[in-house]
Design a protein around this motif. Structure first.
Motif, PDB file in Angstrom:
ATOM      1  N   ASN A  33      41.027  40.857  43.043  1.00 11.23           N
ATOM      2  CA  ASN A  33      40.983  41.938  43.617  1.00 11.23           C
ATOM      3  C   ASN A  33      39.825  43.119  43.115  1.00 11.23           C
ATOM      4  O   ASN A  33      39.722  42.589  41.809  1.00 11.23           O
ATOM      5  CB  ASN A  33      42.327  42.618  43.336  1.00 11.23           C
ATOM      6  N   GLN A  34      38.966  43.459  43.329  1.00 14.92           N
ATOM      7  CA  GLN A  34      37.675  43.662  42.474  1.00 14.92           C
ATOM      8  C   GLN A  34      37.081  44.959  42.832  1.00 14.92           C
ATOM      9  O   GLN A  34      37.414  45.034  44.819  1.00 14.92           O
ATOM     10  CB  GLN A  34      36.282  42.816  42.239  1.00 14.92           C
ATOM     11  N   SER A  35      36.779  45.957  42.921  1.00 17.75           N
ATOM     12  CA  SER A  35      36.367  47.436  42.664  1.00 17.75           C
ATOM     13  C   SER A  35      34.906  47.191  43.876  1.00 17.75           C
ATOM     14  O   SER A  35      34.332  46.534  43.416  1.00 17.75           O
ATOM     15  CB  SER A  35      36.555  47.704  42.244  1.00 17.75           C
ATOM     16  N   MET A  36      34.806  48.450  44.243  1.00 17.14           N
ATOM     17  CA  MET A  36      33.400  48.143  45.320  1.00 17.14           C
ATOM     18  C   MET A  36      32.609  48.119  44.340  1.00 17.14           C
ATOM     19  O   MET A  36      31.606  47.631  44.621  1.00 17.14           O
ATOM     20  CB  MET A  36      33.000  49.111  46.303  1.00 17.14           C
ATOM     21  N   LEU A  37      32.990  48.920  43.054  1.00 20.99           N
ATOM     22  CA  LEU A  37      32.098  48.798  41.642  1.00 20.99           C
ATOM     23  C   LEU A  37      31.601  48.303  40.857  1.00 20.99           C
ATOM     24  O   LEU A  37      31.173  48.084  39.842  1.00 20.99           O
ATOM     25  CB  LEU A  37      32.095  50.227  41.421  1.00 20.99           C
ATOM     26  N   ALA A  82      33.530  24.745  43.080  1.00 25.64           N
ATOM     27  CA  ALA A  82      34.555  25.426  42.479  1.00 25.64           C
ATOM     28  C   ALA A  82      35.244  26.727  42.514  1.00 25.64           C
ATOM     29  O   ALA A  82      36.215  26.897  43.127  1.00 25.64           O
ATOM     30  CB  ALA A  82      35.112  24.648  41.581  1.00 25.64           C
ATOM     31  N   LEU A  83      34.223  27.822  41.887  1.00 33.86           N
ATOM     32  CA  LEU A  83      34.740  28.925  41.757  1.00 33.86           C
ATOM     33  C   LEU A  83      34.703  29.506  43.459  1.00 33.86           C
ATOM     34  O   LEU A  83      35.411  30.452  43.605  1.00 33.86           O
ATOM     35  CB  LEU A  83      33.373  29.806  41.441  1.00 33.86           C
ATOM     36  N   GLU A  84      33.701  29.295  44.098  1.00 38.21           N
ATOM     37  CA  GLU A  84      34.026  29.939  45.199  1.00 38.21           C
ATOM     38  C   GLU A  84      34.951  29.105  46.035  1.00 38.21           C
ATOM     39  O   GLU A  84      35.629  30.152  47.181  1.00 38.21           O
ATOM     40  CB  GLU A  84      33.230  29.264  46.459  1.00 38.21           C
ATOM     41  N   ILE A  85      35.855  27.864  46.091  1.00 35.11           N
ATOM     42  CA  ILE A  85      36.812  27.982  46.409  1.00 35.11           C
ATOM     43  C   ILE A  85      37.698  28.557  46.292  1.00 35.11           C
ATOM     44  O   ILE A  85      38.950  28.429  46.793  1.00 35.11           O
ATOM     45  CB  ILE A  85      37.152  25.652  45.861  1.00 35.11           C
ATOM     46  N   LEU A  86      38.515  28.833  44.776  1.00 35.92           N
ATOM     47  CA  LEU A  86      39.046  29.467  44.452  1.00 35.92           C
ATOM     48  C   LEU A  86      39.001  30.610  44.595  1.00 35.92           C
ATOM     49  O   LEU A  86      40.260  31.868  44.874  1.00 35.92           O
ATOM     50  CB  LEU A  86      39.327  29.180  42.362  1.00 35.92           C
ATOM     51  N   ASN A  87      37.834  30.902  45.071  1.00 35.37           N
ATOM     52  CA  ASN A  87      38.098  32.862  45.486  1.00 35.37           C
ATOM     53  C   ASN A  87      38.432  32.895  47.134  1.00 35.37           C
ATOM     54  O   ASN A  87      38.912  33.751  47.226  1.00 35.37           O
ATOM     55  CB  ASN A  87      36.570  33.547  45.358  1.00 35.37           C
ATOM     56  N   ARG A  88      38.008  31.740  47.328  1.00 34.40           N
ATOM     57  CA  ARG A  88      38.502  31.254  49.102  1.00 34.40           C
ATOM     58  C   ARG A  88      39.967  31.320  49.272  1.00 34.40           C
ATOM     59  O   ARG A  88      40.839  32.046  50.186  1.00 34.40           O
ATOM     60  CB  ARG A  88      38.439  30.523  49.687  1.00 34.40           C
ATOM     61  N   ALA A  89      40.907  30.267  47.931  1.00 29.22           N
ATOM     62  CA  ALA A  89      42.003  30.287  48.183  1.00 29.22           C
ATOM     63  C   ALA A  89      42.754  31.561  47.245  1.00 29.22           C
ATOM     64  O   ALA A  89      44.144  31.847  47.886  1.00 29.22           O
ATOM     65  CB  ALA A  89      42.702  28.936  46.885  1.00 29.22           C
ATOM     66  N   VAL A  90      42.465  32.329  46.352  1.00 27.27           N
ATOM     67  CA  VAL A  90      43.378  32.930  45.616  1.00 27.27           C
ATOM     68  C   VAL A  90      42.236  33.948  45.252  1.00 27.27           C
ATOM     69  O   VAL A  90      41.298  34.183  44.263  1.00 27.27           O
ATOM     70  CB  VAL A  90      43.669  32.548  43.934  1.00 27.27           C
ATOM     71  N   PRO A  91      42.016  34.739  45.954  1.00 28.26           N
ATOM     72  CA  PRO A  91      40.781  35.504  46.102  1.00 28.26           C
ATOM     73  C   PRO A  91      41.221  36.971  44.981  1.00 28.26           C
ATOM     74  O   PRO A  91      42.039  37.019  44.630  1.00 28.26           O
ATOM     75  CB  PRO A  91      40.963  36.947  47.398  1.00 28.26           C
TER      76      PRO A  91
END
Length: 673
Positions: free
Chosen positions: A74-78, A63-72
């Motif tokens: 914003n995370q920094s490289m760190l 479910a988290l993978e689905i959400l992350n694809r639909a609503v990414p």
């Protein structure tokens, strides 16, 4: 190392869940398998419950993978350095009320993902069918039309581009005995001609055979509607699919606010699965259960007080005996702790061995700094690691150890850079000559290795001898600490005498004196003492190197073989020449980068080119040589240093902890007691 205690807890079965959750939050007890099963005690098979928890964990992850694809997000490289969020007992209990609803959300997200996939597949199907129908749009009967009561219809395609006349001629030649027919070219595809053929019923088979001989193929899809009407229907289906996708995507995005609960669901059921796995190790009777394991000795009294205060139980602590497989938990000061993971990567201390971390740490930082050996690189390492540790205080413990290790390595690198006069190689000299036409330099506090490589080689070999002798010293300490005084004499003292004596003897020779340009001489008396020491050591090794054998002949032969290992010491000492090689490599590459950067000369353009090449070149140099220094420092520790006294084989202490295998949250421990 932290001393361990065996712990046995006998408590009421009705308190089992609360007591295990308490232990899980404290994370100070490693729960073992009781191994007790008789007429009273037995073990529970909870594999079904664990399977259900693991299923929820997998659903939350998907479910988290689905959400992350639909609503990414914003995370920094760190972001990986941020570590886990803190989870209190109250938050844990509150989530229990939302658990089932979150499971339903995860299931709904999976269902929506499935619907989206089906809708997208349906759109592709309708597009392909419409494309396949496009050459048949002029046909006013369905592709499945087979004729009337008295006629036979054949609808399909023939290879190649044909006109109506060519088609009629070919058919007449192929079926000369058959009756009249009507043939129409309806449309064409690439290298194909779509035809409609009509004849009398009685001639159907003859013309079918004739068409097959010409390569006739019926349409793959034969809808009941005419191509035009079928195309309109397909467009309507496609539009409906697009609307369905829009609705489903919108619903998926509406669950973005549940991302936190889904993360907690994954960790929550991970903890529950581990708890049930522990329950499976307990010996349980009808009203009680028995738990055994290990706990750090300094935590024992606090654990007993805390548990006795909340539960009716009996708790007993004892020292592990020789037969027990007690786990190992390292404990060092702030200076040595960062390299505990380096020790663990090799192996944790076995029974009777000391923790080598404190002894290894100063050598580790010292050797690493020599290999990198540039003050500017060291300052960058120190500042970057310091800032990251301050900015991300909750980073993963192993990551924090690594950052801390490179912080100290950066300090050492800075020190050796100052000693060797290296600041981005010779950038000060190059900048002075290129842009200011002046000879500016920062002199080395000790000496410049590029100018005196032989001097650095001698120093590296001396460092190696000290490092190896420190390893032998650790072996001596272990032998004396465990009362093996003769082993200390045979395995350490004799080697000290032999290797130390040989080194002094070598230094007394004119060949070594000239080769290394030594500034001192070994007196004849010292050489004589060294000769005697080496002889005593050699005889001692020959006589005791094979002492485990009863046969005197075998004992001597094994002793001679043990003496042959003196060549191993020679190779070990020479192995430290890598300190010279890596140190010079860093400086030489840095100088080459500076030289390339200055080739455009002074001025604005030259300055821009210089800055670009400088940044790229030195970034690559520092990254490559940081990795090289790390690998070769570990190599010197693992092979040369540990080879003198340490074999490892210990088992890591793995407490029953709520945060051990969670991904997003770290339980706020209640082990202050």
């Amino acid at each position: 190392m932290i001393q361990m205690k065996r712990v046995v807890i006998c408590a009421l079965r009705k308190n089992r869940k609360q007591l295990l959750e308490d232990l899980q939050r404290r994370g100070v007890v490693e729960v073992g398998d009781t191994g007790l099963e008789d007429g009273v005690f037995h073990k529970s098979d909870l594999s079904d419950s664990r399977t259900a928890f693991e299923k929820n964990v997998a659903a939350a992850r998907r479910a988290l993978e689905i959400l992350n694809r639909a609503v990414p997000q914003n995370q920094s490289m760190l972001a990986a350095l941020e570590g886990k969020e803190q989870l209190t007992a109250q938050q844990y209990e509150e989530f229990a009320q939302r658990h089932d609803e979150t499971v339903r959300v995860a299931a709904r997200l999976e269902e929506l993902e499935k619907n989206l996939a089906e809708s997208r597949a349906e759109i592709v199907r309708t597009e392909l069918e419409r494309e396949a129908l496009s050459p048949w749009m002029e046909l006013d009967v369905p592709l499945s039309f087979a004729g009337t009561k008295k006629t036979a219809a054949l609808i399909g395609s023939l290879p190649g581009a044909l006109t109506r006349e060519e088609l009629s001629v070919n058919l007449a030649k192929a079926a000369p005995e058959a009756g009249p027919f009507a043939a129409e070219v309806v449309g064409s595809l690439k290298d194909q001609t779509c035809v409609f053929f009509l004849c009398e019923k009685k001639d159907g088979e003859a013309y079918a055979a004739a068409l097959n001989a010409l390569g006739f193929a019926r349409p793959a899809v034969q809808p009941e509607r005419t191509p035009a009407r079928e195309t309109e229907a397909l467009k309507a289906e496609e539009e409906e699919c697009r609307k369905s996708i829009e609705r489903d995507e919108s619903e998926v995005k509406s669950y973005a606010e549940c991302r936190g609960d889904l993360k907690l669901l994954e960790d929550y059921d991970t903890m529950r699965s581990e708890k049930y796995e522990v329950i499976g190790r307990l010996a349980q009777s009808k009203r009680t259960f028995l738990l055994t394991g290990y706990v750090p000795a300094k935590k024992a009294s606090g654990l007993e007080a805390a548990l006795s205060k909340r539960f009716d139980l009996a708790i007993e602590f004892s020292d592990p005996d020789e037969k027990d497989d007690a786990p190992v938990l390292l404990k060092n000061n702030a200076f040595a702790t960062p390299v505990e993971d380096v020790v663990e990567s090799f192996s944790l201390p076995g029974k009777g061995e000391i923790d080598p971390t404190a002894l290894m740490a100063p050598f580790y930082y010292f050797l690493y700094g020599m290999m990198l050996g540039d003050a500017a690189y060291g300052i960058i390492m120190t500042l970057v690691t310091f800032i990251l540790m301050k900015k991300y205080p909750h980073m993963k413990l192993s990551m924090h150890h690594m950052m801390n290790m490179f912080f100290y390595c950066g300090l050492s690198t800075t020190f050796w850079g100052v000693m060797f006069g290296s600041y981005f190689g010779d950038v000060v000299d190059v900048v002075g000559k290129t842009f200011f036409h002046a000879n500016v330099t920062i002199p080395a506090v000790w000496f410049a290795p590029l100018n005196q490589p032989m001097r650095l080689l001698v120093f590296c070999l001396l460092v190696g001898i000290i490092h190896l002798f420190a390893g032998l010293g650790a072996n001596l300490y272990q032998a004396l600490h465990t009362g093996r005084y003769l082993d200390a004499l045979y395995d350490v003292v004799f080697w000290y005498l032999l290797v130390g004596g040989l080194i002094v003897l070598l230094l007394s020779t004119s060949m070594m004196h000239d080769m290394f340009s030594l500034t001192f001489t070994v007196s004849a008396a010292a050489a004589k003492v060294a000769t005697v020491a080496a002889a005593v050591g050699a005889v001692g090794i020959i006589l005791t190197g094979g002492r485990e054998s009863r046969s005197p002949v075998k004992r001597i032969m094994k002793g001679l073989y043990a003496l042959y290992n003196v060549t191993g010491y020679l190779s070990d000492v020479l192995s430290y020449s890598r300190l010279l090689a890596l140190g010079l490599a860093t400086g030489v590459i840095a100088s080459v980068v500076n030289k390339m950067a200055s080739m455009s000369g002074g001025g604005v353009v030259g300055a821009i080119v210089f800055i670009l090449i400088f940044i790229v070149g030195h970034t690559m140099n520092i990254m490559i040589n940081m990795l090289g220094a790390y690998v070769h420092t570990n190599r010197l520790q693992y092979v040369e240093f540990f080879g003198k006294f340490y074999s490892g084989g210990g088992r890591k202490f793995t407490p029953f902890s709520a945060s051990a295998h969670t991904k997003y949250y770290q339980f706020k421990e209640e082990n202050e007691s």
